[in-house]
Design a protein around this motif. Sequence first.
Motif, PDB file in Angstrom:
ATOM      1  N   LYS A  61       0.838  -1.209   0.000  1.00 47.57           N
ATOM      2  CA  LYS A  61       0.000   0.000   0.000  1.00 47.57           C
ATOM      3  C   LYS A  61       0.873   1.260   0.000  1.00 47.57           C
ATOM      4  O   LYS A  61       0.737   2.152   0.852  1.00 47.57           O
ATOM      5  CB  LYS A  61      -0.953  -0.004   1.194  1.00 47.57           C
ATOM      6  N   LEU A  62       1.740   1.344  -0.999  1.00 52.47           N
ATOM      7  CA  LEU A  62       2.694   2.456  -1.091  1.00 52.47           C
ATOM      8  C   LEU A  62       2.103   3.652  -1.843  1.00 52.47           C
ATOM      9  O   LEU A  62       2.753   4.249  -2.707  1.00 52.47           O
ATOM     10  CB  LEU A  62       3.976   1.979  -1.784  1.00 52.47           C
ATOM     11  N   TRP A  63       0.871   4.018  -1.517  1.00 55.93           N
ATOM     12  CA  TRP A  63       0.178   5.063  -2.270  1.00 55.93           C
ATOM     13  C   TRP A  63       0.735   6.455  -1.996  1.00 55.93           C
ATOM     14  O   TRP A  63       0.554   7.375  -2.797  1.00 55.93           O
ATOM     15  CB  TRP A  63      -1.315   4.999  -1.980  1.00 55.93           C
ATOM     16  N   ASP A  64       1.376   6.631  -0.874  1.00 56.91           N
ATOM     17  CA  ASP A  64       1.942   7.941  -0.544  1.00 56.91           C
ATOM     18  C   ASP A  64       3.467   7.950  -0.648  1.00 56.91           C
ATOM     19  O   ASP A  64       4.138   8.815  -0.073  1.00 56.91           O
ATOM     20  CB  ASP A  64       1.524   8.342   0.875  1.00 56.91           C
ATOM     21  N   ALA A  65       4.001   6.992  -1.376  1.00 59.70           N
ATOM     22  CA  ALA A  65       5.456   6.896  -1.532  1.00 59.70           C
ATOM     23  C   ALA A  65       5.995   8.113  -2.277  1.00 59.70           C
ATOM     24  O   ALA A  65       5.378   8.624  -3.216  1.00 59.70           O
ATOM     25  CB  ALA A  65       5.818   5.621  -2.285  1.00 59.70           C
ATOM     26  N   THR A  66       7.157   8.585  -1.850  1.00 65.41           N
ATOM     27  CA  THR A  66       7.822   9.694  -2.524  1.00 65.41           C
ATOM     28  C   THR A  66       8.572   9.179  -3.753  1.00 65.41           C
ATOM     29  O   THR A  66       8.732   7.965  -3.944  1.00 65.41           O
ATOM     30  CB  THR A  66       8.828  10.375  -1.589  1.00 65.41           C
ATOM     31  N   ASP A  67       9.042  10.093  -4.576  1.00 67.44           N
ATOM     32  CA  ASP A  67       9.842   9.693  -5.738  1.00 67.44           C
ATOM     33  C   ASP A  67      11.087   8.914  -5.302  1.00 67.44           C
ATOM     34  O   ASP A  67      11.484   7.957  -5.970  1.00 67.44           O
ATOM     35  CB  ASP A  67      10.257  10.924  -6.542  1.00 67.44           C
ATOM     36  N   ILE A  68      11.694   9.327  -4.199  1.00 68.97           N
ATOM     37  CA  ILE A  68      12.881   8.625  -3.705  1.00 68.97           C
ATOM     38  C   ILE A  68      12.514   7.192  -3.302  1.00 68.97           C
ATOM     39  O   ILE A  68      13.253   6.237  -3.606  1.00 68.97           O
ATOM     40  CB  ILE A  68      13.498   9.369  -2.505  1.00 68.97           C
ATOM     41  N   ASP A  69      11.374   7.036  -2.636  1.00 67.99           N
ATOM     42  CA  ASP A  69      10.913   5.701  -2.237  1.00 67.99           C
ATOM     43  C   ASP A  69      10.702   4.816  -3.464  1.00 67.99           C
ATOM     44  O   ASP A  69      11.122   3.649  -3.491  1.00 67.99           O
ATOM     45  CB  ASP A  69       9.598   5.787  -1.453  1.00 67.99           C
ATOM     46  N   LEU A  70      10.044   5.368  -4.484  1.00 62.07           N
ATOM     47  CA  LEU A  70       9.743   4.591  -5.687  1.00 62.07           C
ATOM     48  C   LEU A  70      11.018   4.279  -6.472  1.00 62.07           C
ATOM     49  O   LEU A  70      11.146   3.205  -7.061  1.00 62.07           O
ATOM     50  CB  LEU A  70       8.750   5.360  -6.558  1.00 62.07           C
ATOM     51  N   GLN A  71      11.947   5.219  -6.467  1.00 65.33           N
ATOM     52  CA  GLN A  71      13.225   4.982  -7.141  1.00 65.33           C
ATOM     53  C   GLN A  71      13.979   3.832  -6.480  1.00 65.33           C
ATOM     54  O   GLN A  71      14.493   2.934  -7.159  1.00 65.33           O
ATOM     55  CB  GLN A  71      14.070   6.254  -7.112  1.00 65.33           C
ATOM     56  N   LYS A  72      14.042   3.836  -5.145  1.00 68.27           N
ATOM     57  CA  LYS A  72      14.720   2.763  -4.421  1.00 68.27           C
ATOM     58  C   LYS A  72      14.028   1.428  -4.665  1.00 68.27           C
ATOM     59  O   LYS A  72      14.694   0.388  -4.820  1.00 68.27           O
ATOM     60  CB  LYS A  72      14.755   3.081  -2.933  1.00 68.27           C
ATOM     61  N   LEU A  73      12.703   1.447  -4.693  1.00 70.02           N
ATOM     62  CA  LEU A  73      11.944   0.220  -4.947  1.00 70.02           C
ATOM     63  C   LEU A  73      12.312  -0.357  -6.307  1.00 70.02           C
ATOM     64  O   LEU A  73      12.587  -1.559  -6.435  1.00 70.02           O
ATOM     65  CB  LEU A  73      10.445   0.518  -4.885  1.00 70.02           C
ATOM     66  N   PHE A  74      12.332   0.485  -7.327  1.00 68.71           N
ATOM     67  CA  PHE A  74      12.623  -0.013  -8.676  1.00 68.71           C
ATOM     68  C   PHE A  74      14.058  -0.493  -8.804  1.00 68.71           C
ATOM     69  O   PHE A  74      14.328  -1.507  -9.466  1.00 68.71           O
ATOM     70  CB  PHE A  74      12.335   1.054  -9.738  1.00 68.71           C
ATOM     71  N   ILE A  75      15.003   0.223  -8.208  1.00 68.13           N
ATOM     72  CA  ILE A  75      16.409  -0.197  -8.274  1.00 68.13           C
ATOM     73  C   ILE A  75      16.556  -1.609  -7.707  1.00 68.13           C
ATOM     74  O   ILE A  75      17.271  -2.452  -8.266  1.00 68.13           O
ATOM     75  CB  ILE A  75      17.306   0.802  -7.515  1.00 68.13           C
ATOM     76  N   ASP A  76      15.880  -1.877  -6.598  1.00 64.73           N
ATOM     77  CA  ASP A  76      15.954  -3.205  -5.991  1.00 64.73           C
ATOM     78  C   ASP A  76      15.303  -4.249  -6.893  1.00 64.73           C
ATOM     79  O   ASP A  76      15.836  -5.358  -7.071  1.00 64.73           O
ATOM     80  CB  ASP A  76      15.275  -3.192  -4.625  1.00 64.73           C
ATOM     81  N   CYS A  77      14.168  -3.894  -7.489  1.00 63.51           N
ATOM     82  CA  CYS A  77      13.478  -4.825  -8.396  1.00 63.51           C
ATOM     83  C   CYS A  77      14.300  -5.093  -9.650  1.00 63.51           C
ATOM     84  O   CYS A  77      14.308  -6.218 -10.182  1.00 63.51           O
ATOM     85  CB  CYS A  77      12.102  -4.276  -8.774  1.00 63.51           C
ATOM     86  N   LEU A  78      15.000  -4.071 -10.143  1.00 65.23           N
ATOM     87  CA  LEU A  78      15.851  -4.235 -11.327  1.00 65.23           C
ATOM     88  C   LEU A  78      17.031  -5.157 -11.013  1.00 65.23           C
ATOM     89  O   LEU A  78      17.412  -6.000 -11.841  1.00 65.23           O
ATOM     90  CB  LEU A  78      16.357  -2.867 -11.796  1.00 65.23           C
TER      91      LEU A  78
END
Length: 357
Positions: A61-78
């Motif tokens: 439920k990361l609906w209020d995630a910041t750009d930094i949060d989403l960037q870190k999430l994607f880097i880990d997924c990549l």
Amino acid sequence: MNRFGSNGEAFHASIISSYVSYCGLATKFQYIHGEVPSFRNVRMINGTALHTALELIHERKLWDATDIDLQKLFIDCLRIAEFEHDDHEVPVFWNEDKDAQKSVLINDATIMLRNYVRKTENRNCKIILSEAPFELSIGDGTQYRFEGRIDQLREYPDGTLELLDFKSGVRVPNNDEMRRMYQFAIYALAVREGKFQKDGEMINIGRLPDQLTWYQLKDHMEYLKPTPVAPIEERNGKYTDSYFKWFNKQAITHSLDEIKKITGNNRLRALNKVYFNTGHEKGPGRHITKITDHRINVMRKSIIWACAAMRMNIYMPNPSACTGCRFVDTCDMYLDGTDKEFVEADSFLPAEAYQLN
């Protein structure tokens, strides 16, 4: 003879789509002979990473995630997609400047994920299934077993059941293509007739989805400057109904002189009557179609015929698909008979028909 399904192998939606819509021989090399491609495209691991990120957004439920949060999430997924995925031993074909290419992927993914979490329909839906494995058997007499995984099945507050397939590429099919896609048809059949794995149990949904959605993630990319465009009715090509509705609602209409003043571009033609401003997204994201029980039943028969042809070891080449195909070298060895393994595996031509070295 190596006949697909003769040893209990399950069919997959990707196999049928490849066989019918792409190339029979490429399907044979990848799925039947198990030929390992020489490389993985960057777009493949990018798509895998985006799928994982979307699943985690809903799960956490990361609906209020910041750009930094989403960037870190994607880097880990990549990282997981590149080094821990099932096919991680196949090298990724990066550009010469790998770091620069990764930087572009990360920047674009952050924008796409940011706009995804902003959408009310993504926030307010109930996720019924996410990255869910399924089993399905279809056939008239002979049964063909399917296995696979759907990206997402969600329900909206009004009870609408929607099957979504997330796409990270550039191309979007038009309405006619979407309603004829075998991948969509097999997924819809699975929802109506198959069983899904959820929380350690196998469950049935038991009805067709109300709508099928091609979710184009690149639609969430943004214009970087005021951009004049031609009205959609004056362009060549076909678009989805979802794009038409989105465009007519979102595009800003002005006179040609006004757009020249807004954009600072005095060389515009009369064709450019609308524009999108800086930060405006490039599409609706959700491209929706509906499909009837009758259409699904007709496509079901076509799927059965394709399965039967593969069981009979019938694989036709499609020369139109050769450009960019990862199996061109393998295909040449197969067609020229210079690989003994293929000769021994296929008995529809006698060995003496091949010139073996």
